[in-house]
Write an enzyme that holds these catalytic residues in place. Structure first.
Site, short mmCIF file in Angstrom:
data_model
loop_
_atom_site.label_atom_id
_atom_site.label_comp_id
_atom_site.label_asym_id
_atom_site.label_seq_id
_atom_site.Cartn_x
_atom_site.Cartn_y
_atom_site.Cartn_z
N GLY A 1 100.44 52.81 48.77
CA GLY A 1 99.86 54.11 48.73
C GLY A 1 100.63 55.34 48.97
O GLY A 1 101.55 55.11 49.72
N ARG B 1 101.49 49.35 43.54
CA ARG B 1 101.48 48.14 44.27
C ARG B 1 101.64 46.99 43.32
O ARG B 1 100.71 46.86 42.64
CB ARG B 1 99.67 47.82 44.76
CG ARG B 1 99.48 49.25 45.87
CD ARG B 1 98.15 48.82 46.61
NE ARG B 1 97.55 50.01 47.04
CZ ARG B 1 97.63 50.57 48.14
NH1 ARG B 1 98.51 50.20 49.15
NH2 ARG B 1 97.14 51.72 48.61
N ASP C 1 103.58 48.26 54.91
CA ASP C 1 103.92 46.68 55.25
C ASP C 1 104.06 46.09 53.88
O ASP C 1 104.80 45.04 53.84
CB ASP C 1 103.02 46.29 56.29
CG ASP C 1 101.56 46.39 55.99
OD1 ASP C 1 101.31 47.17 54.90
OD2 ASP C 1 100.85 46.01 56.74
N THR D 1 103.31 56.01 55.21
CA THR D 1 101.91 55.57 54.66
C THR D 1 101.04 56.33 55.79
O THR D 1 101.44 56.63 56.91
CB THR D 1 101.59 54.02 55.14
OG1 THR D 1 99.94 53.92 55.19
CG2 THR D 1 102.03 53.48 56.28
N ASP E 1 98.43 55.95 57.11
CA ASP E 1 97.67 54.91 58.08
C ASP E 1 98.15 54.94 59.38
O ASP E 1 97.63 54.69 60.23
CB ASP E 1 97.22 53.71 57.64
CG ASP E 1 96.32 53.72 56.41
OD1 ASP E 1 95.82 54.65 56.39
OD2 ASP E 1 96.09 52.65 55.70
N ASP F 1 100.13 52.75 60.45
CA ASP F 1 99.76 51.25 61.06
C ASP F 1 101.07 50.27 61.00
O ASP F 1 100.92 49.12 60.63
CB ASP F 1 98.81 50.79 60.47
CG ASP F 1 99.12 50.72 58.82
OD1 ASP F 1 100.05 51.29 58.56
OD2 ASP F 1 98.04 49.68 58.26
N ARG G 1 91.71 51.37 55.77
CA ARG G 1 90.98 50.17 55.45
C ARG G 1 91.23 49.34 56.55
O ARG G 1 90.32 48.62 57.05
CB ARG G 1 91.62 49.68 54.47
CG ARG G 1 90.76 48.57 53.57
CD ARG G 1 90.99 48.56 52.09
NE ARG G 1 92.65 48.64 51.82
CZ ARG G 1 92.96 48.83 50.64
NH1 ARG G 1 92.31 49.20 49.71
NH2 ARG G 1 94.32 48.91 50.61
O1 F6P Z 1 97.79 53.91 51.79
C1 F6P Z 1 96.80 53.56 52.74
C2 F6P Z 1 95.63 53.85 52.12
O2 F6P Z 1 95.25 55.12 51.89
C3 F6P Z 1 94.17 53.23 53.11
O3 F6P Z 1 94.10 54.07 54.23
C4 F6P Z 1 93.07 53.00 52.13
O4 F6P Z 1 92.27 52.30 52.58
C5 F6P Z 1 93.94 52.56 50.94
O5 F6P Z 1 95.27 53.05 50.88
C6 F6P Z 1 93.31 52.86 49.66
O6 F6P Z 1 94.22 52.44 48.40
P1 F6P Z 1 94.01 52.68 47.18
O7 F6P Z 1 94.43 54.37 46.90
O8 F6P Z 1 94.76 51.69 46.19
O9 F6P Z 1 92.61 52.73 46.79
#
Ligand code: F6P
Length: 323
Positions: free
Chosen positions: A11, A72, A103, A126, A128, A130, A172
Site C-alpha cells: 500500500g 502487491r 511487512d 505504511t 498503518d 504496524d 485492516r
Molecule cells: O496500506 C495499509 C492499508 O491502507 C490498510 O490500512 C488497508 O486495510 C489496506 O491497506 C487496504 O489495501 P488496498 O488499498 O489494497 O485495498
C-alpha cells in the site's frame, strides 16, 4: 557499491516520494548510480527498471503517492519469478536494494536476499504504523492528520444535529490510526482490531451520555475491528439505543493520499539517507528504524517475524479521557 535500486511496494504511503528523492540524491552524493524499479517487485520481474538522477526526483518532495508506483506482487512468492527478478537486477549491475514498504515488502526482501547474494535495506513505509522494531512508519503521520481533519469536520455536523457518528478509518490489522485519532478528536470510544470486547464498554458510555442528554458524539472505528466495521457497529447501536440517531462515515483511501506532513518529509529524508549509507557501509538485511527518536538499523527479520504492539498507554488514556 556502484549501483543501487530503490522500489516502493505494498500500500502506498505519503512520504514515499520524498524518501525516493532522498535515496537517489544520497546515492548521487556518494557517486553511486541510482535506479528506480517501477511497481515494486513486479517491476523487478518485468525488468521495469529506470535510471534515476538527481533531476528526475525534482518536484516530488511534496507529493503523495509514489512516482515509482506500487503493487502487491503475487508472482514474487514463487521462486522462478524471484530468479527472473535477480537476473534483471544483475543485468543492470545493481548490487544493493532499498525497499520501501510494509511487512509484506520486507518478507519478500528477506526471502529474496537469502536466496541471492544481494543486500537489502528496508524503509518502513505504511500508513498503518504496524511494523515491529520501529516507533513510527512513513505515512502514518500524514494519514492520521488527514483522518483527524475529516473527523473535525464531521464533528461540526454531528453537534448541529445531535447525532452519533461512527467514523471508519483504515487499518485492516492495525488500530494505531484509530487510536491516535480517537485521542486527537476526543472520541467517546475507539474500536481497534487489537482490542476485543469494546462494545460492552461503549454501551456503558452511551448510557452515561444519554443520562446527560448528550447524543452527539464521535466513535472512531478501525476497519478491521472485531465486530466488522462501522456499519455493523451502527446497527448494533441502533438496536440497543433506538433514541440515538446514528450516521456512518467511511474515510477510506483518502487517508493514503495527500501531501506528506513535515514530520513524514523529515522522516523520509532521514531514513532515505540512512538506508544508502547503510548499503555503502556493507550492511545487509536491515531495516532503518526510528527508536526513541534516534535512527537505528534493526534486522529485517525482527520486522518480519514480530508483531507491532499498540501502545497500551494510549488505550488507557483513551479510557480516561472518553468518560
Ligand atoms: O496500506 C495499509 C492499508 O491502507 C490498510 O490500512 C488497508 O486495510 C489496506 O491497506 C487496504 O489495501 P488496498 O488499498 O489494497 O485495498
Amino acid at each position: 557499491m556502484k549501483k543501487i535500486a530503490v522500489l516502493t511496494s505494498g500500500g502506498d504511503a505519503p512520504g514515499m516520494n520524498p524518501c525516493i528523492r532522498a535515496v537517489v540524491r544520497t546515492a548521487g552524493y556518494y557517486g553511486i548510480e541510482a535506479y528506480g524499479v517501477n511497481y515494486g517487485y513486479q517491476g523487478m520481474i518485468d525488468n521495469d527498471i529506470i535510471r534515476l538522477q538527481s533531476r528526475d526526483v525534482r518536484f516530488i518532495i511534496d507529493k503523495g503517492g509514489t512516482m515509482l508506483y506500487s503493487a502487491r506482487c503475487k508472482q514474487f512468492h514463487e521462486h522462478e519469478f524471484r530468479k527472473k527478478a535477480f537476473e534483471n537486477l544483475k543485468a543492470h549491475g545493481i548490487e544493493g536494494l532499498v525497499a520501501i514498504g510494509g511487512d509484506g515488502t520486507f518478507t519478500g526482501a528477506q526471502i529474496f536476499s537469502s536466496e541471492y547474494d544481494i543486500p537489502v535495506i528496508g524503509i518502513p513505509g505504511t500508513i498503518d504504523n504496524d511494523i515491529a522494531g520501529t516507533d513510527v512508519t512513513l505515512g502514518y503521520d500524514t494519514a492520521s492528520n488527514t483522518a483527524m481533519e475529516a473527523i473535525d469536520k464531521i464533528r461540526d455536523t454531528s453537534t448541529s444535529h445531535n447525532r452519533l457518528f461512527l467514523v471508519e478509518v483504515m487499518g485492516r490489522d492495525a488500530g494505531d490510526i484509530a487510536l491516535r485519532c480517537g485521542l486527537a478528536v476526543g472520541a467517546i470510544a475507539t474500536f481497534i482490531p487489537e482490542k476485543k470486547g469494546e462494545f460492552d464498554q461503549l454501551v456503558k458510555s452511551l448510557e452515561r451520555a444519554k443520562a446527560r442528554k448528550k447524543r452527539a458524539n464521535i466513535i472512531v472505528v478501525a476497519e478491521g475491528e472485531e465486530t466488522g466495521g462501522a456499519i455493523k457497529l451502527s446497527e448494533m447501536i441502533n438496536e440497543r439505543f433506538p433514541e440515538y440517531e446514528t450516521r456512518v462515515s467511511i474515510l477510506g483511501h483518502m487517508q493514503r493520499g495527500g501531501s506528506p506532513t513535515v514530520f513524514d518529509r523529515e522522516l523520509a529524508a532521514r531514513m532515505g539517507v540512512k538506508a544508502v549509507e547503510a548499503l555503502k557501509a556493507g550492511e545487509r538485511n536491515q531495516m532503518v528504524a526510528m527508536v526513541n527518536n534516534t535512527l537505528q538499523l534493526v534486522p529485517l527479520e525482527k520486522a518480519v517475524t514480530e508483531r507491532a504492539e499498540v501502545n497500551p498507554e494510549k488505550i488507557r488514556m483513551l479510557e480516561i479521557l472518553s468518560r
